[in-house]
Design an enzyme around this catalytic site. Structure first.
Site, PDB file in Angstrom:
ATOM      1  CG  HIS A   1      -2.032   1.464   1.674  1.00 42.97           C
ATOM      2  ND1 HIS A   1      -3.155   1.279   0.661  1.00 42.97           N
ATOM      3  CD2 HIS A   1      -1.561   2.038   2.005  1.00 42.97           C
ATOM      4  CE1 HIS A   1      -3.298   2.309   0.945  1.00 42.97           C
ATOM      5  NE2 HIS A   1      -2.228   3.075   1.718  1.00 42.97           N
ATOM      6  CD  GLU A   2       2.266   3.447   3.390  1.00 44.13           C
ATOM      7  OE1 GLU A   2       2.892   4.585   2.947  1.00 44.13           O
ATOM      8  OE2 GLU A   2       0.882   3.066   4.431  1.00 44.13           O
TER       9      GLU A   2
ATOM     10  CG  HIS B   1       0.084   6.401  -0.613  1.00 43.00           C
ATOM     11  ND1 HIS B   1      -0.758   6.742  -1.435  1.00 43.00           N
ATOM     12  CD2 HIS B   1       0.126   5.688   0.741  1.00 43.00           C
ATOM     13  CE1 HIS B   1      -1.902   6.863  -0.330  1.00 43.00           C
ATOM     14  NE2 HIS B   1      -1.183   6.247   0.821  1.00 43.00           N
TER      15      HIS B   1
ATOM     16  CD  GLU C   1      -5.097   5.976   2.102  1.00 45.52           C
ATOM     17  OE1 GLU C   1      -4.580   5.812   2.067  1.00 45.52           O
ATOM     18  OE2 GLU C   1      -4.398   7.379   2.748  1.00 45.52           O
TER      19      GLU C   1
END
Lengths: 163, 306
Positions: free
Chosen positions: B158-159, B162, B225
């Site tokens: 997930h990071e 980003h 997100e």
């Protein structure tokens, strides 16, 4: 008034036609510090070489996110498209004049936010410590160790291949 | 007469733009200004000015090169570490980096200027930060929400999402990235003068404040997100971890987070909302968790020391 309409139509027509005419330039630059060259267009492909920042290569073929490149006519392998740019990167003191490229096509390594700006920022913000960041950046795991880690944990990519 | 012609072509441009949408705005504008310029409707400077303006509207951070992104990321990282202490246990840091760097390879942006590097933050607060360019920070509190290596892989993916989608750079306020940042020295390649460095440092400082403010205090928009979650699912599938582990981790997190609390609770949409979005793209058959004894054991060993 009539001529305005004609020009308007010409403008629209040309605008729609141009993207098709303007094929992407095949000359590319490496825009990351180190880019791995792989034998196949996949992160699973064996690493057969590496390129460094500002290296110039030629696009031979494209498959998905991967670009097959050559240098001086010699095929090298596949590099991820995110690691390449169509801009020419000219290092500080580089031969800008000889490239004949306009400023829009250039990405000078020494422009904008650089080590020099970071140095100035550090001088103005002495309480911000960069030492842990420098240590963090030194941690790079070798590709063979990554492959071993995945294999030991039975993590197998969808393609059924190994790293 | 020329002004009228220019206005007409501008009108034509507006019509095309409204028909084609934002993603192709830059491309269409450049084509139109190119035609208008070559036919003498506008001069080269006017064409360049229009192109620059629309580029800025389309993607305000586009002029930032990967090497500039790298320097921004380093300072964002150093600013985060002004607030949080790093957890330096070598074995744990090595495990996290092995997992994280393997995942990054399977992402849609496997290489950044300075590469992906991961750090553990010594806090029980549940939180994680991705600085532009690939410096990723995960708190001990968040690691303890992960019950399996697959769940930790989901957090890291997930990071990485980003970073891949350059969400950090998108937090930079409009107007911050001036021509000083994108074109200064481009014509000459000369060393910059003191005043230029001062101007750049001011823009730089502003960009750092924008990004850290978003990461630490305000959080990204929900949409970003969800985008990072979707990118994570893709990365996890590519490499062979169970993407459903992201749901398991969010459920666990939901149990830990206190409403109105700090960290993730403050900067992220509610786990339940993310789970609902994820369910739309996940299938239970997607890479079901492999019952690997070695994987479970090494994760347990890692978690014990956190």
């Amino acid at each position: 008034m009539f001529i305005h309409r004609v020009l308007c139509i010409v403008c629209v027509g040309c605008a729609l036609a141009l993207p098709a005419i303007a094929a992407p330039a095949s000359g590319l630059s490496v825009q990351v510090r180190k880019a791995d060259v792989r034998s196949t267009p996949s992160f699973l492909g064996a690493i057969v070489g590496s390129l460094v920042y500002a290296d110039r290569v030629t696009q031979v073929e494209k498959k998905g996110d991967w670009i097959k490149i050559s240098r001086d006519g010699t095929p090298l392998g596949w590099v991820h498209q995110q690691s390449l740019t169509s801009k020419q990167i000219v290092l500080k003191g580089g031969e800008v004049a000889k490239t004949g490229a306009s400023s829009d096509e250039l990405a000078l390594a020494g422009k904008g936010f650089t080590e020099e700006v970071e140095k100035e920022y550090k001088a103005q913000n002495k309480d911000i410590d960069f030492a842990p960041i420098d240590r963090m950046e030194k941690i790079t795991i070798a590709p063979e160790k990554l492959a071993k880690f995945l294999k030991a944990g039975d993590v197998s990519p969808a393609a059924g291949d190994t790293l | 007469m020329k002004n009228n012609l220019f206005l007409t072509s501008t009108l034509a441009l507006s019509v095309i733009v409204s028909l084609t949408g934002c993603e192709t705005l830059d491309q269409v504008t450049q084509s139109v200004t190119s035609v208008a310029s070559s036919t003498g409707l506008i001069n080269d400077d006017q064409a360049k000015s229009i192109n620059k303006t629309t580029t800025a509207v389309a993607k305000p951070f586009e002029g930032i090169t990967p090497s500039q992104e790298y320097y921004i990321g380093r300072t964002v990282g150093a600013t985060i570490l002004h607030k949080y202490k790093p957890y330096d246990k070598e074995e744990s840091v090595r495990y996290l980096n092995t997992l994280g760097q393997a995942l990054a390879l399977a992402s849609e942006r496997p290489e950044t200027f300075g590469g992906y590097h991961f750090m553990i933050l010594d806090t029980s607060e549940v939180n994680a930060f991705a600085a532009p360019g690939g410096l990723i920070f995960v708190s001990r509190g968040l690691i303890l929400c992960c019950k399996t290596e697959d769940a930790l892989a989901a957090v890291l993916a997930h990071e990485i999402g980003h970073v891949q989608l350059q969400h950090g750079l998108q937090a930079i306020e409009k107007g911050r990235i001036t021509s000083a940042v994108t074109t200064l020295a481009a014509e000459s390649g000369k060393n910059l003068g003191g005043q230029q460095i001062a101007e750049l440092t001011k823009s730089f400082e502003g960009a750092i404040t924008d990004i850290t403010g978003t990461l630490v205090n305000n959080g990204y928009a929900r949409k970003l997100e969800f985008q990072a979650d979707a990118a994570a699912v893709k990365t996890l599938k590519n490499i062979g971890y169970d993407p459903n582990a992201l749901v398991a981790m969010l459920e666990e997190m939901d149990r830990h987070l206190k409403p109105g609390g700090m960290g993730f609770a403050k900067t992220h949409p509610k786990p339940k909302e993310r789970i609902d979005e994820l369910r739309k793209i996940l299938r239970s058959a997607d890479h079901p968790a492999t019952l690997s004894k070695d994987r479970a054991e090494r994760f347990e060993k890692f978690a014990e020391k956190i």
